[in-house]
Design an enzyme around this catalytic site. Structure first.
Site, PDB file in Angstrom:
ATOM      1  N   GLY A 112     -26.781  17.147  98.763  1.00 30.68           N
ATOM      2  CA  GLY A 112     -27.117  16.179  97.709  1.00 30.68           C
ATOM      3  C   GLY A 112     -27.625  16.853  96.443  1.00 30.68           C
ATOM      4  O   GLY A 112     -27.475  16.319  95.341  1.00 30.68           O
ATOM      5  N   GLU A 115     -24.672  17.896  94.595  1.00 37.47           N
ATOM      6  CA  GLU A 115     -24.047  16.678  94.046  1.00 37.47           C
ATOM      7  C   GLU A 115     -24.775  16.244  92.767  1.00 37.47           C
ATOM      8  O   GLU A 115     -24.142  15.804  91.808  1.00 37.47           O
ATOM      9  CB  GLU A 115     -24.079  15.554  95.088  1.00 37.47           C
ATOM     10  N   GLU A 135     -22.881  19.276 104.550  1.00 42.83           N
ATOM     11  CA  GLU A 135     -22.922  17.991 105.270  1.00 42.83           C
ATOM     12  C   GLU A 135     -22.107  18.032 106.556  1.00 42.83           C
ATOM     13  O   GLU A 135     -22.493  17.474 107.575  1.00 42.83           O
ATOM     14  CB  GLU A 135     -22.380  16.860 104.375  1.00 42.83           C
TER      15      GLU A 135
HETATM   16  N1  DAK Z   1     -34.538  18.663 104.060  1.00 44.97           N
HETATM   17  C1  DAK Z   1     -35.827  18.786 104.520  1.00 44.97           C
HETATM   18  N2  DAK Z   1     -36.473  19.950 104.620  1.00 44.97           N
HETATM   19  C2  DAK Z   1     -35.815  21.072 104.236  1.00 44.97           C
HETATM   20  C3  DAK Z   1     -34.480  21.037 103.754  1.00 44.97           C
HETATM   21  C4  DAK Z   1     -33.839  19.754 103.672  1.00 44.97           C
HETATM   22  N3  DAK Z   1     -32.629  19.624 103.215  1.00 44.97           N
HETATM   23  N4  DAK Z   1     -34.116  22.305 103.471  1.00 44.97           N
HETATM   24  C5  DAK Z   1     -35.153  23.093 103.775  1.00 44.97           C
HETATM   25  N5  DAK Z   1     -36.183  22.355 104.235  1.00 44.97           N
HETATM   26  C6  DAK Z   1     -37.498  22.824 104.664  1.00 44.97           C
HETATM   27  C7  DAK Z   1     -37.404  23.507 106.020  1.00 44.97           C
HETATM   28  O1  DAK Z   1     -37.428  22.559 107.062  1.00 44.97           O
HETATM   29  C8  DAK Z   1     -38.654  24.363 105.993  1.00 44.97           C
HETATM   30  O2  DAK Z   1     -39.765  23.549 106.269  1.00 44.97           O
HETATM   31  P1  DAK Z   1     -40.976  24.068 107.238  1.00 44.97           P
HETATM   32  O3  DAK Z   1     -40.321  24.425 108.530  1.00 44.97           O
HETATM   33  O4  DAK Z   1     -41.545  25.251 106.519  1.00 44.97           O
HETATM   34  O5  DAK Z   1     -41.901  22.893 107.319  1.00 44.97           O
HETATM   35  C9  DAK Z   1     -38.767  24.775 104.525  1.00 44.97           C
HETATM   36  O6  DAK Z   1     -37.963  23.845 103.790  1.00 44.97           O
HETATM   37  C10 DAK Z   1     -38.230  26.175 104.265  1.00 44.97           C
HETATM   38  O7  DAK Z   1     -36.919  26.246 104.802  1.00 44.97           O
HETATM   39  P2  DAK Z   1     -36.427  27.468 105.702  1.00 44.97           P
HETATM   40  O8  DAK Z   1     -37.543  28.044 106.500  1.00 44.97           O
HETATM   41  O9  DAK Z   1     -35.208  27.009 106.431  1.00 44.97           O
HETATM   42  O10 DAK Z   1     -36.033  28.548 104.565  1.00 44.97           O
HETATM   43  P3  DAK Z   1     -34.906  29.659 104.628  1.00 44.97           P
HETATM   44  O11 DAK Z   1     -35.099  30.487 103.406  1.00 44.97           O
HETATM   45  O12 DAK Z   1     -34.885  30.336 105.960  1.00 44.97           O
HETATM   46  O13 DAK Z   1     -33.522  28.880 104.496  1.00 44.97           O
HETATM   47  C11 DAK Z   1     -32.027  27.174 103.545  1.00 44.97           C
HETATM   48  C12 DAK Z   1     -33.212  28.166 103.302  1.00 44.97           C
HETATM   49  C13 DAK Z   1     -31.881  26.346 102.289  1.00 44.97           C
HETATM   50  C14 DAK Z   1     -30.738  28.017 103.737  1.00 44.97           C
HETATM   51  C15 DAK Z   1     -32.311  26.345 104.806  1.00 44.97           C
HETATM   52  O14 DAK Z   1     -33.605  25.743 104.662  1.00 44.97           O
HETATM   53  C16 DAK Z   1     -31.309  25.260 105.024  1.00 44.97           C
HETATM   54  O15 DAK Z   1     -30.215  25.512 105.548  1.00 44.97           O
HETATM   55  N6  DAK Z   1     -31.690  24.026 104.674  1.00 44.97           N
HETATM   56  C17 DAK Z   1     -30.914  22.859 104.954  1.00 44.97           C
HETATM   57  C18 DAK Z   1     -29.719  22.762 104.064  1.00 44.97           C
HETATM   58  C19 DAK Z   1     -29.006  21.492 104.344  1.00 44.97           C
HETATM   59  O16 DAK Z   1     -28.306  21.350 105.380  1.00 44.97           O
HETATM   60  N7  DAK Z   1     -29.235  20.491 103.496  1.00 44.97           N
HETATM   61  C20 DAK Z   1     -28.783  19.158 103.721  1.00 44.97           C
HETATM   62  C21 DAK Z   1     -27.354  19.053 103.312  1.00 44.97           C
HETATM   63  S1  DAK Z   1     -26.749  17.487 103.723  1.00 44.97           S
HETATM   64  C22 DAK Z   1     -26.558  10.294 102.084  1.00 44.97           C
HETATM   65  C23 DAK Z   1     -26.204  10.830 100.875  1.00 44.97           C
HETATM   66  C24 DAK Z   1     -26.235  12.182 100.706  1.00 44.97           C
HETATM   67  C25 DAK Z   1     -26.603  13.003 101.736  1.00 44.97           C
HETATM   68  C26 DAK Z   1     -26.943  12.465 102.932  1.00 44.97           C
HETATM   69  C27 DAK Z   1     -26.937  11.110 103.136  1.00 44.97           C
HETATM   70  N8  DAK Z   1     -26.538   8.925 102.294  1.00 44.97           N
HETATM   71  C28 DAK Z   1     -26.057   8.101 101.247  1.00 44.97           C
HETATM   72  C29 DAK Z   1     -27.038   8.337 103.466  1.00 44.97           C
HETATM   73  C30 DAK Z   1     -26.661  14.398 101.527  1.00 44.97           C
HETATM   74  C31 DAK Z   1     -26.781  15.184 102.576  1.00 44.97           C
HETATM   75  C32 DAK Z   1     -27.127  16.554 102.394  1.00 44.97           C
HETATM   76  O17 DAK Z   1     -27.623  16.974 101.393  1.00 44.97           O
END
Ligand code: DAK
Length: 259
Positions: A112, A115, A135
């Site tokens: 997001g 986006e 996603e």
């Molecule tokens: N949401 C919540 N917390 C997050 C996060 C996220 N997207 N990304 C990172 N964090 C948090 C981690 O949980 C961690 O929290 P603590 O454990 O310290 O409490 C903290 O940020 C630091 O993250 P990391 O320890 O993982 O840090 P690293 O440097 O090791 O890794 C990273 C960084 C960015 C590569 C990793 O954190 C990561 O892969 N994050 C998730 C990326 C991701 O999958 N994002 C979501 C993509 S899906 C919708 C519309 C749009 C969407 C959904 C629904 N609807 C209309 C219903 C969009 C969806 C997306 O965006």
């Protein structure tokens, strides 16, 4: 302007810098973030006085690491559809903002968050930035316009690969793909954004708003962009702004455009 919980807003010489401030969650977009962006781009920012807007993330690691995954568990079909529709409305208001908006991407630009960056008029990034739509790894698809806007910037083949694999690309590849227009060291990111917007600020604001509207019309299949251009060109020719621009050229002086 009302007090905001997740967005910091500062103004420098007519340019608003909006910083998403949730560093502990990598600036992930939760419902409050989305509501606050909606508020800023509908009524919170005084567009009549602004000449440019920068959106960035706090810290040096993340621009926005996507939607807040912790909120996903509460969603069902109805909730997901409503959330998507509201997000589309907010991002459309950024894309259609009459004042130029630059995403200054200072780290991870994922899901997001990417986006949102693609809804901005321009994107520049620091050299540590990484881009992706993960996603698919969560069994989801982008829900805030990403499947459509990514094709506009990088083409169908590259968009398909990024969307289907969930892979990330680095700043150099993002520049090569055309997803961003400049890559800078971290400390030069905001100064570069300010430099671009200051240059645009010296142009006629009507013309700037007209260009944004007409370029966006190309991607709106409910209107004919060529007709929009003809109409806007006519209006521009009749405006005080174009008179000032043309007179200044003929009088060999700098034009003085007014907001
Ligand atoms: N949401 C919540 N917390 C997050 C996060 C996220 N997207 N990304 C990172 N964090 C948090 C981690 O949980 C961690 O929290 P603590 O454990 O310290 O409490 C903290 O940020 C630091 O993250 P990391 O320890 O993982 O840090 P690293 O440097 O090791 O890794 C990273 C960084 C960015 C590569 C990793 O954190 C990561 O892969 N994050 C998730 C990326 C991701 O999958 N994002 C979501 C993509 S899906 C919708 C519309 C749009 C969407 C959904 C629904 N609807 C209309 C219903 C969009 C969806 C997306 O965006």
């Amino acid at each position: 302007m009302k007090k905001l919980e997740t967005l910091l807003v500062e103004e420098k010489e007519g340019i608003a810098i909006i910083t998403l401030n949730r560093p502990k969650a990598m600036n992930a977009i939760n419902d409050t973030v989305m509501e606050e962006f909606g508020y800023l781009f509908s009524e919170g920012l005084d567009m009549a006085s602004l000449k440019g807007i920068i959106i960035t993330g706090s810290g040096e690691k993340a621009f926005i690491a996507g939607a807040d995954i912790k909120e996903f568990m509460e969603l069902d079909v109805d909730g997901g559809t409503k959330k998507s529709a509201f997000g589309h409305k907010v991002f459309d208001s950024i894309e259609n903002c009459p004042v130029p908006v630059i995403a200054a991407i200072n780290g991870y630009s994922l899901g997001g968050g990417n986006e949102l960056a693609m809804a901005c008029h321009m994107r520049i990034c620091s050299d540590n930035a990484r881009f992706g739509q993960p996603e698919v790894n969560l069994g989801l698809i982008p829900g805030y316009g990403g499947t459509q806007r990514m094709i506009q910037y990088i083409g169908k083949g590259r968009a398909m690969e990024l969307l289907l694999t969930g892979d990330m690309i680095d700043a150099v590849k993002a520049l090569e793909y055309g997803l961003v227009t400049h890559v800078t060291p971290q400390e030069e990111l905001i100064p570069t954004a300010l430099k671009i917007l200051s240059k645009i600020a010296s142009k006629g604001p009507r013309a700037v708003a007209g260009i944004i509207k007409t370029v966006n019309a190309y991607f709106d299949n409910t209107v004919n962009g060529f007709v929009k251009e003809i109409n806007f060109f006519g209006e521009a020719m009749g405006s005080d702004e174009s008179k000032e621009g043309v007179n200044a050229f003929l009088e060999k002086r700098k034009p003085e455009f007014r907001k």
